[in-house]
Enzyme design. Structure first.
Site, mmCIF file in Angstrom:
data_model
loop_
_atom_site.group_PDB
_atom_site.id
_atom_site.type_symbol
_atom_site.label_atom_id
_atom_site.label_comp_id
_atom_site.label_asym_id
_atom_site.label_seq_id
_atom_site.Cartn_x
_atom_site.Cartn_y
_atom_site.Cartn_z
ATOM 1 N N TYR A 139 19.788 -73.704 -69.707
ATOM 2 C CA TYR A 139 19.690 -72.989 -68.441
ATOM 3 C C TYR A 139 18.282 -72.465 -68.170
ATOM 4 O O TYR A 139 17.940 -72.178 -67.025
ATOM 5 C CB TYR A 139 20.679 -71.828 -68.415
ATOM 6 N N LYS A 187 26.683 -78.363 -82.118
ATOM 7 C CA LYS A 187 26.836 -79.823 -82.146
ATOM 8 C C LYS A 187 25.776 -80.382 -83.093
ATOM 9 O O LYS A 187 24.948 -81.220 -82.744
ATOM 10 C CB LYS A 187 26.674 -80.386 -80.728
ATOM 11 N N ASP A 219 33.340 -79.726 -79.570
ATOM 12 C CA ASP A 219 34.503 -80.458 -79.084
ATOM 13 C C ASP A 219 35.757 -80.068 -79.855
ATOM 14 O O ASP A 219 36.839 -79.905 -79.282
ATOM 15 C CB ASP A 219 34.272 -81.975 -79.135
ATOM 16 N N ASP A 243 29.321 -70.848 -72.089
ATOM 17 C CA ASP A 243 29.773 -70.831 -70.703
ATOM 18 C C ASP A 243 31.078 -71.602 -70.562
ATOM 19 O O ASP A 243 32.060 -71.133 -69.975
ATOM 20 C CB ASP A 243 28.677 -71.448 -69.833
ATOM 21 N N ASP A 247 35.120 -69.924 -70.452
ATOM 22 C CA ASP A 247 35.923 -70.188 -69.262
ATOM 23 C C ASP A 247 37.255 -70.837 -69.640
ATOM 24 O O ASP A 247 38.290 -70.569 -69.014
ATOM 25 C CB ASP A 247 35.163 -71.095 -68.300
#
Length: 270
Positions: A139, A187, A219, A243, A247
């Site tokens: 970001y 990851k 994942d 993020d 959610d």
């Protein structure tokens, strides 16, 4: 206790911020606290300003405050209002001590066990907290941009050791007050930034011998949140992963609106 709080109603659903202010008033009356509330403008609420505006006066007010109460801004495909306002405020405040971590608790209250799409027997008793790094990663990384004519775009995923250390310390300190488990999500089988993340988190973990650390690929974590959210205590992860995963937890507790999003100015009172 006396605290200075800047209130940013933003552009959408100002009634939510009004309700939050009424809660502050009730807390103040019950416990004898004093809250000095200062309203400021952000985005399209600024009269005559472009939709992407984040006034300097608002940033100055936020820097002077003890806390900022920011309302929701809807995402629109034709404007970067939400991105510009939210990310600009985060990056501008990141220089303040410890304003860099997003603490997002996800707790399923018994009365809401049947409110979501998942079976109550899978989600009842869920009580976890995401610690999301908030001012780094994709970001904020540079270079970034889009070349429409060439049909190309670039974002940069970058983290430093210092950024990982400070957010990891928040997670381990929080876990020590909870059930003493930190799940660090990355990851590392693909990304070099995740390899750095994992090694630094292990260094920090050594300073918290009473807290157990486990690593999980993002994942696998996404699947585990849907299948067995009760296994988690504190979930530590970088900006983008945090993020998305936090959610996802909205489905576990019944609604995305039930997930508070305090940006941490970390202290012993948490």
């Amino acid at each position: 206790m006396t605290k200075h709080i800047v209130v940013l109603p933003a552009t959408d659903w100002p009634e939510v911020v009004d309700a939050a202010v009424s809660v502050l008033a009730a807390v103040s009356a019950r416990h004898g606290h004093r809250f000095k509330l200062e309203s400021a403008e952000i985005g399209a609420r600024r009269s005559g300003a472009p939709a992407t505006s984040l006034p300097q006066s608002t940033l100055d007010a936020c820097r002077r405050a003890d806390a900022v109460l920011l309302g929701a801004v809807a995402t629109r495909p034709t404007t970067r209002l939400r991105v510009n306002s939210a990310l600009s405020s985060r990056s501008s405040l990141s220089g303040r001590p410890r304003v860099f971590a997003n603490l997002r608790p996800a707790r399923l209250w018994p009365a809401l066990e049947t409110a979501g799409p998942l079976k109550p027997e899978r989600v009842a008793g869920t009580d976890l907290c995401f610690v999301r790094e908030l001012t780094g990663g994709l970001y904020f990384g540079e270079p970034r941009g889009i070349d429409v004519a060439a049909g190309e775009a670039v974002n940069t995923l970058r983290y430093s050791r210092a950024e990982v250390v400070r957010v990891a310390e928040v997670a381990f300190s929080l876990a020590r007050q909870r059930r003493c488990l930190v799940t660090s999500v990355d990851k590392a089988n693909v990304l070099e930034t995740s390899q750095l993340w994992r090694s630094v988190v292990e260094e920090v973990a050594a300073r918290y011998p009473g807290v157990r650390l486990e690593h999980m690929y993002v994942d696998a974590c996404a699947m585990a949140i849907a299948l067995d959210p009760r296994r988690f205590d504190v979930v530590l992860t970088e900006n983008l992963f945090g993020d998305i995963l936090s959610d996802e937890a909205g489905a576990v507790v019944g609604s995305l609106g039930l997930l508070p999003q305090p940006v941490s100015a970390w202290g012993s009172s948490l």
